[in-house]
Scaffold this active site. Structure first.
Site, PDB file in Angstrom:
ATOM      1  N   SER A 145       0.845  -1.287   0.086  1.00  0.00           N
ATOM      2  CA  SER A 145       0.085   0.027   0.067  1.00  0.00           C
ATOM      3  C   SER A 145       0.958   1.198  -0.173  1.00  0.00           C
ATOM      4  O   SER A 145       1.765   1.179   0.515  1.00  0.00           O
ATOM      5  CB  SER A 145      -0.738   0.061   1.396  1.00  0.00           C
ATOM      6  OG  SER A 145      -1.530   1.131   1.472  1.00  0.00           O
ATOM      7  N   TYR A 158      -1.789  -0.512  10.590  1.00  0.00           N
ATOM      8  CA  TYR A 158      -2.030  -0.806   9.016  1.00  0.00           C
ATOM      9  C   TYR A 158      -0.939  -0.544   8.264  1.00  0.00           C
ATOM     10  O   TYR A 158      -0.254  -1.447   7.280  1.00  0.00           O
ATOM     11  CB  TYR A 158      -3.314  -0.236   8.475  1.00  0.00           C
ATOM     12  CG  TYR A 158      -3.402  -0.556   6.988  1.00  0.00           C
ATOM     13  CD1 TYR A 158      -3.941  -1.786   6.433  1.00  0.00           C
ATOM     14  CD2 TYR A 158      -3.157   0.411   5.940  1.00  0.00           C
ATOM     15  CE1 TYR A 158      -4.157  -2.016   5.312  1.00  0.00           C
ATOM     16  CE2 TYR A 158      -3.248   0.221   4.863  1.00  0.00           C
ATOM     17  CZ  TYR A 158      -3.730  -1.122   4.242  1.00  0.00           C
ATOM     18  OH  TYR A 158      -4.014  -1.229   3.099  1.00  0.00           O
TER      19      TYR A 158
HETATM   20  N1  LIG Z   1      -8.911  -0.181  -1.379  1.00  0.00           N
HETATM   21  C1  LIG Z   1      -7.643   0.431  -1.156  1.00  0.00           C
HETATM   22  O1  LIG Z   1      -7.726   1.674  -0.923  1.00  0.00           O
HETATM   23  C2  LIG Z   1      -6.286  -0.268  -1.039  1.00  0.00           C
HETATM   24  C3  LIG Z   1      -4.973   0.926  -0.973  1.00  0.00           C
HETATM   25  C4  LIG Z   1      -3.748   0.083  -0.835  1.00  0.00           C
HETATM   26  C5  LIG Z   1      -3.805  -1.462  -0.426  1.00  0.00           C
HETATM   27  N2  LIG Z   1      -4.826  -1.997  -0.444  1.00  0.00           N
HETATM   28  C6  LIG Z   1      -4.646  -3.503  -0.276  1.00  0.00           C
HETATM   29  O2  LIG Z   1      -5.278  -4.146  -1.361  1.00  0.00           O
HETATM   30  C7  LIG Z   1      -5.611  -5.451  -0.780  1.00  0.00           C
HETATM   31  C8  LIG Z   1      -7.056  -5.799  -1.036  1.00  0.00           C
HETATM   32  O3  LIG Z   1      -7.826  -4.847  -0.445  1.00  0.00           O
HETATM   33  P1  LIG Z   1      -9.473  -4.231  -0.903  1.00  0.00           P
HETATM   34  O4  LIG Z   1      -9.208  -2.869  -0.918  1.00  0.00           O
HETATM   35  O5  LIG Z   1      -9.668  -5.243  -2.150  1.00  0.00           O
HETATM   36  O6  LIG Z   1     -10.235  -4.728   0.384  1.00  0.00           O
HETATM   37  P2  LIG Z   1     -11.326  -5.956   0.140  1.00  0.00           P
HETATM   38  O7  LIG Z   1     -12.510  -5.639  -0.654  1.00  0.00           O
HETATM   39  O8  LIG Z   1     -11.919  -5.915   1.989  1.00  0.00           O
HETATM   40  O9  LIG Z   1     -10.703  -7.102   0.033  1.00  0.00           O
HETATM   41  C9  LIG Z   1      -9.742  -7.852   1.138  1.00  0.00           C
HETATM   42  C10 LIG Z   1      -9.708  -9.190   0.542  1.00  0.00           C
HETATM   43  O10 LIG Z   1      -8.702  -9.901   1.721  1.00  0.00           O
HETATM   44  C11 LIG Z   1      -9.528 -11.025   1.981  1.00  0.00           C
HETATM   45  N3  LIG Z   1      -8.733 -11.265   3.223  1.00  0.00           N
HETATM   46  C12 LIG Z   1      -8.914 -10.843   4.459  1.00  0.00           C
HETATM   47  N4  LIG Z   1      -8.431 -11.480   5.561  1.00  0.00           N
HETATM   48  C13 LIG Z   1      -8.263 -12.580   4.993  1.00  0.00           C
HETATM   49  C14 LIG Z   1      -7.527 -13.942   5.587  1.00  0.00           C
HETATM   50  N5  LIG Z   1      -7.405 -13.939   7.013  1.00  0.00           N
HETATM   51  N6  LIG Z   1      -7.303 -14.903   4.830  1.00  0.00           N
HETATM   52  C15 LIG Z   1      -7.722 -14.789   3.306  1.00  0.00           C
HETATM   53  N7  LIG Z   1      -8.335 -13.918   2.926  1.00  0.00           N
HETATM   54  C16 LIG Z   1      -8.496 -12.761   3.678  1.00  0.00           C
HETATM   55  C17 LIG Z   1     -11.038 -10.564   2.032  1.00  0.00           C
HETATM   56  O11 LIG Z   1     -11.702 -11.887   1.663  1.00  0.00           O
HETATM   57  P3  LIG Z   1     -12.315 -12.673   2.854  1.00  0.00           P
HETATM   58  O12 LIG Z   1     -12.937 -11.719   3.862  1.00  0.00           O
HETATM   59  O13 LIG Z   1     -13.306 -13.490   2.148  1.00  0.00           O
HETATM   60  O14 LIG Z   1     -11.473 -13.755   3.538  1.00  0.00           O
HETATM   61  C18 LIG Z   1     -10.907 -10.060   0.682  1.00  0.00           C
HETATM   62  O15 LIG Z   1     -11.231 -10.858  -0.541  1.00  0.00           O
HETATM   63  C19 LIG Z   1      -5.336  -5.576   0.907  1.00  0.00           C
HETATM   64  O16 LIG Z   1      -4.164  -6.188   1.150  1.00  0.00           O
HETATM   65  C20 LIG Z   1      -5.499  -3.976   1.054  1.00  0.00           C
HETATM   66  O17 LIG Z   1      -4.534  -3.775   2.297  1.00  0.00           O
HETATM   67  C21 LIG Z   1      -6.075  -1.504  -0.427  1.00  0.00           C
END
Ligand SMILES: NC(=O)c1ccc[n+]([C@@H]2O[C@H](COP(=O)([O-])OP(=O)(O)OC[C@H]3O[C@@H](n4cnc5c(N)ncnc54)[C@H](OP(=O)(O)O)[C@@H]3O)[C@@H](O)[C@H]2O)c1
Length: 259
Positions: A145, A158
């Site tokens: 991130s 985080y």
């Molecule tokens: N959205 C942003 O602005 C942003 C910015 C920078 C980085 N990121 C990073 O991008 C990645 C994806 O995030 P997102 O924004 O797409 O959020 P999201 O829609 O909440 O997706 C998070 C994913 O991680 C999975 N997950 C969480 N805990 C888990 C576990 N213990 N085991 C397996 N899977 C798990 C969730 O699936 P389940 O709940 O079904 O397990 C879900 O599929 C993350 O690493 C986040 O930190 C996001």
């Protein structure tokens, strides 16, 4: 005579593929012809994404995975690799935690964020590395991130887990390269997802998941070492790192002020 080279579909594991960036990346890579294994805890959500990919002519399999259980995660990754040697592993699963400021941090919440975002990411990657090394090829993609680029009073746990993950990937990249294994470190800015839907502040330059997925898929195809997007927030963050700490903290606080 013209020689036509057909690229083989790659076997790709994406963790955190049940929603957000991971789900969109799965759809994008399947559209480009890769074979996907999609890991997460909510298998019903994964099944829906697999059905959509299959209906569009792609190939994907749902895998029940909780990356915060490191031993079980490693077993799940190795089971996939036993049957279908993985070309690319995308460690994308992540949680935001409760986003508490320092005096309110709850250690159990913090431990879950560490277990998912850092230990869980290592548990996803480490089991396949000796196998990729013996095959002399492979590609590790870490979705970290932009929070790793700038300390933030509003999300210290985080940000720390993402900084740790980035540091880890950047540290292992040279040894992996010698073994023929590529590394791509991804620093997204704000992307609209379940994670950011919970945020109660305005998110500058936010992009949708399809845009994020295209950028990440392009970086994977190009085996780029780094991807930071979108560029306006990348530039803002780069400039902010030059500010004295107090000014920087005040600026970040102002940017993430509650609506
Ligand atoms: N959205 C942003 O602005 C942003 C910015 C920078 C980085 N990121 C990073 O991008 C990645 C994806 O995030 P997102 O924004 O797409 O959020 P999201 O829609 O909440 O997706 C998070 C994913 O991680 C999975 N997950 C969480 N805990 C888990 C576990 N213990 N085991 C397996 N899977 C798990 C969730 O699936 P389940 O709940 O079904 O397990 C879900 O599929 C993350 O690493 C986040 O930190 C996001």
């Amino acid at each position: 005579m013209a020689v036509i080279t057909m690229s083989q579909p790659r076997n790709i594991l994406i963790t955190g593929a049940s929603s957000g960036i991971g789900a969109a990346l799965a759809v994008e890579l399947a559209r480009r012809g890769d074979r996907l294994w999609l890991g997460a805890r909510r298998v019903d959500k994964l099944d829906g994404i697999v059905a959509a990919i299959t209906a569009a002519g792609g190939v994907a399999t749902a895998v029940s995975m909780d990356v915060s259980d490191a031993a079980a995660c490693a077993r799940a990754v190795m089971a996939i690799d036993d049957a279908h040697p993985l070309d690319v592993v995308v460690a994308n699963a992540g949680v935001g935690g409760r986003g508490l400021r320092v005096f309110d941090i709850d250690i159990e919440d913090a431990a879950e964020v560490v277990a998912t975002n850092f230990t869980g990411a290592m548990a996803t990657i480490l089991p396949v590395l000796p196998r990729m090394k013996s095959r002399g090829r492979g590609h590790i993609v870490g979705v970290s991130s932009m929070a790793a680029d700038l300390s933030q009073p509003a999300a210290p746990v985080y940000g720390a887990t993402k900084a740790a993950f980035t540091f880890f990937l950047d540290s292992i990249a040279p040894d992996l390269a010698k073994a023929g294994i590529a590394t791509t470190i991804v620093h997204p800015g704000f992307v609209k997802s379940e994670m950011t839907d919970r945020n109660q502040f305005d998110m500058p330059f936010i992009v949708d998941t399809a845009t994020a997925a295209r950028d990440i898929a392009d970086a994977i195809d190009g085996k780029r070492s780094w991807l930071r997007f979108p560029w306006p927030i990348r530039l803002s963050m780069a400039l902010a790192t030059w500010l004295p700490r107090n000014w920087r903290a005040a600026l970040v606080d102002k940017t993430t002020k509650l609506r």
